[in-house]
Design an enzyme around this catalytic site. Structure first.
Site, PDB file in Angstrom:
ATOM      1  N   LYS A  76       0.793  -1.281  -0.025  1.00 30.07           N
ATOM      2  CA  LYS A  76      -0.073  -0.049   0.011  1.00 30.07           C
ATOM      3  C   LYS A  76       0.931   1.305   0.007  1.00 30.07           C
ATOM      4  CE  LYS A  76      -3.848   1.770   2.605  1.00 30.07           C
ATOM      5  NZ  LYS A  76      -4.828   1.707   3.741  1.00 30.07           N
ATOM      6  N   SER A 151      -9.629   1.672   2.805  1.00 32.05           N
ATOM      7  CA  SER A 151      -8.762   2.543   2.053  1.00 32.05           C
ATOM      8  C   SER A 151      -7.726   1.714   1.422  1.00 32.05           C
ATOM      9  CB  SER A 151      -8.036   3.679   2.807  1.00 32.05           C
ATOM     10  OG  SER A 151      -7.239   2.890   3.773  1.00 32.05           O
ATOM     11  N   SER A 175      -9.783  -0.603   7.047  1.00 32.34           N
ATOM     12  CA  SER A 175      -9.341  -0.541   5.732  1.00 32.34           C
ATOM     13  C   SER A 175      -8.346  -1.751   5.204  1.00 32.34           C
ATOM     14  CB  SER A 175      -8.267   0.509   5.647  1.00 32.34           C
ATOM     15  OG  SER A 175      -9.242   1.807   5.491  1.00 32.34           O
TER      16      SER A 175
HETATM   17  N1  GLN Z   1     -13.255   4.164   6.524  1.00 32.95           N
HETATM   18  C1  GLN Z   1     -12.635   4.408   7.684  1.00 32.95           C
HETATM   19  C2  GLN Z   1     -12.104   5.789   7.482  1.00 32.95           C
HETATM   20  O1  GLN Z   1     -12.305   6.336   6.418  1.00 32.95           O
HETATM   21  C3  GLN Z   1     -11.266   3.390   7.916  1.00 32.95           C
HETATM   22  C4  GLN Z   1     -10.216   3.959   7.058  1.00 32.95           C
HETATM   23  C5  GLN Z   1      -8.939   3.231   7.497  1.00 32.95           C
HETATM   24  O2  GLN Z   1      -8.980   1.903   7.946  1.00 32.95           O
HETATM   25  N2  GLN Z   1      -7.942   3.587   7.216  1.00 32.95           N
HETATM   26  O3  GLN Z   1     -11.630   6.391   8.304  1.00 32.95           O
END
Ligand code: GLN
Length: 483
Positions: A76, A151, A175
């Protein structure tokens, strides 16, 4: 060759059926051919990959072995990679080449993994759809009109489309698990402190955790083995021995106590997903597990608490991007304040700006007690709920997401609608617990995930349950049409 899992690749390399260099070339060609449909990579690292593959082949020829030696992966794009762009999905870091490798990157490279590239992601890991990336949205290989989740959406789409067998992700509120669920993968968020955060660009430091994304639990065990461990450079890293995760896969589930929280089956859950979750429960019962209804009474407060704490930490972490030290700098600033304002205003996208503003507001002197402190108290209540539940059961099971993957753009006008999709995943981050999502069926041709949560440092138990389930089901083997 692109259908092989990490475990199968390790056997193929050991048996000299193919070399890492051959495999790497096949996958790089496949990425060049198919990724334009998905947009799952921000950067490809062909030269690095080929040199790492050759080096891994040479190490094997010298008698070395190891499950990751010569295994192709991707990171990532928030894991720092020395000399390689590390963008975090943001214009702010579009020109940023990291001066050092993240611990996770260095550990996996030392184990012989081959880095094919850096995967697309929501900007600064903020999102559940991978639509907030500066590099454009990622498409779900199961249906190119739908989001892959976020994400870590690039890692998810790439692995689901068989562009490579496994990739790293990070999970602040879901995410890893949510995109895994939406693309038919197995993804594991480890216990907070299990995997080093050093060199992982911070979103919300008390919640962020790196982990593996792959098609099978067996492969998650292999990748986690290479990622986990104490790191003196990360002050929240925990000095606990790392067990042999692959060795834990084959334990019997006889007598395993699985708790199913009644709060999970509320009105917000798609009834077709509820049915698939019940089917997975029945499957595990057949394998000897004992099912018990439990309660997590404070779960309803998790989303509001998370969406105060995460933005608060983000507003603090992201203050370092000031146009002076890292990344984007605006053209012709007239003075220092103009430099700060325009560099941040032009460098950050709208979702990141929204979170910085929410977080700064929640932390401001007049509102700290009402929002931030309150959210921290809720965090403790949520942790206590889990501690009480784990006195009665060994594993908690439920859906990973309330809905399958939605259409690109469907939730863009209403950020809160997207935040609600995190309802089942964020509690594990608030409590610091390990969680895993694994394939459990399909709704309208789109994958559905079942989530398992375990007590601290019981990643092996999660992998064990998921592996046994995968020995008796074939959801995880399904391949999206066209890939
Ligand atoms: N969807 C959550 C957020 O937008 C989690 C994102 C993540 O785990 N990086 O904060």
């Amino acid at each position: 060759m692109h259908q092989l899992t990490l475990a199968e690749i390790a056997r193929g390399l050991a048996d000299k059926k193919f070399s890492s260099e051959e495999l790497t070339k096949v996958l790089l060609a496949r990425i060049a051919q198919l990724d334009p449909q998905l947009n799952s990579f921000i950067s490809l690292t062909e030269d690095l990959a080929l040199s790492q593959a050759k080096a891994a082949d040479a190490r094997r020829a010298n008698g070395e072995s190891g499950a990751l030696l010569g295994a192709p992966i991707a990171h990532k794009d928030l894991f720092c990679t020395q000399g390689i762009r590390t963008s975090c999905g943001s214009k702010m870091l579009d020109n940023f080449k990291a001066p050092y490798d993240a611990t996770v990157v260095a550990k996996l490279a030392a184990a012989g993994a081959v880095t094919l590239g850096k995967t697309n992601m929501d900007e600064f890991a903020m999102g559940s759809a991978n639509e907030s990336s500066y590099y454009g949205a990622v498409k779900n290989p199961w249906n190119l009109e739908h989001v892959p989740g976020g994400s870590s959406g690039g890692s998810a789409a790439a692995v689901a489309a068989r562009l490579l067998p496994a990739a790293t992700g990070t999970d602040t509120g879901g995410s890893i698990r949510q995109p895994a669920a939406l693309t038919n993968l197995t993804g594991l968020k480890p216990t907070y402190g299990r995997v080093s955060r050093w060199g992982m660009i911070a979103y919300a430091s008390s919640l962020d955790q790196g982990g593996p994304m792959a098609r099978t639990a067996e492969d998650c065990a292999i990748l986690l083995q290479g990622m986990a461990g104490f790191d003196a450079n990360d002050s929240t890293s925990i000095d606990e021995p790392v067990p042999d995760y692959s060795a834990s896969l084959n334990g019997s589930l006889q007598g395993l106590r699985i708790g199913v929280p009644k709060e999970y089956f509320s009105a917000g859950l798609d009834p077709r997903i509820a049915e698939l979750i019940h089917n997975s429960v029945k499957e595990l019962e057949k394998l000897g597990a004992v099912i018990k209804e439990i309660s997590l009474p404070n779960m309803q407060h998790a989303i509001p608490a998370y969406y105060v704490i995460a933005p608060a930490e983000a507003s603090s972490n992201l203050s370092r991007f000031d146009g002076v030290r890292f990344g984007y700098r605006c053209e012709n600033p007239v003075n220092l304040i103009d430099l700060y304002k325009r560099s941040r205003g032009e460098g950050f996208g709208p979702e990141v700006q929204r979170r910085i503003m929410v977080g700064a507001y929640a932390l401001s002197a007049g509102y700290y007690d009402a929002y931030y402190l309150k959210a921290q108290k809720i965090r403790r209540l949520i942790k206590n709920d889990f501690m009480a539940a784990f006195n009665e059961v060994d594993i908690i099971l439920g859906p990973t997401t309330p809905n399958p993957a939605w259409k690109l753009g469907a939730k863009n006008s209403d950020p809160v609608a997207a935040y609600l999709e995190d309802v089942y995943t964020i509690t594990a981050n608030l409590a610091g617990l390990p969680g895993l999502s694994m394939p459990a069926g399909f709704v309208d041709g789109l994958p559905v995930g079942v989530q398992l949560l375990a007590p601290y440092f019981q990643e092996g138990r999660l992998l064990n349950v998921a592996h046994q389930y995968q020995l008796h089901t074939d959801w995880h083997t399904r391949t999206p049409t066209g890939f």
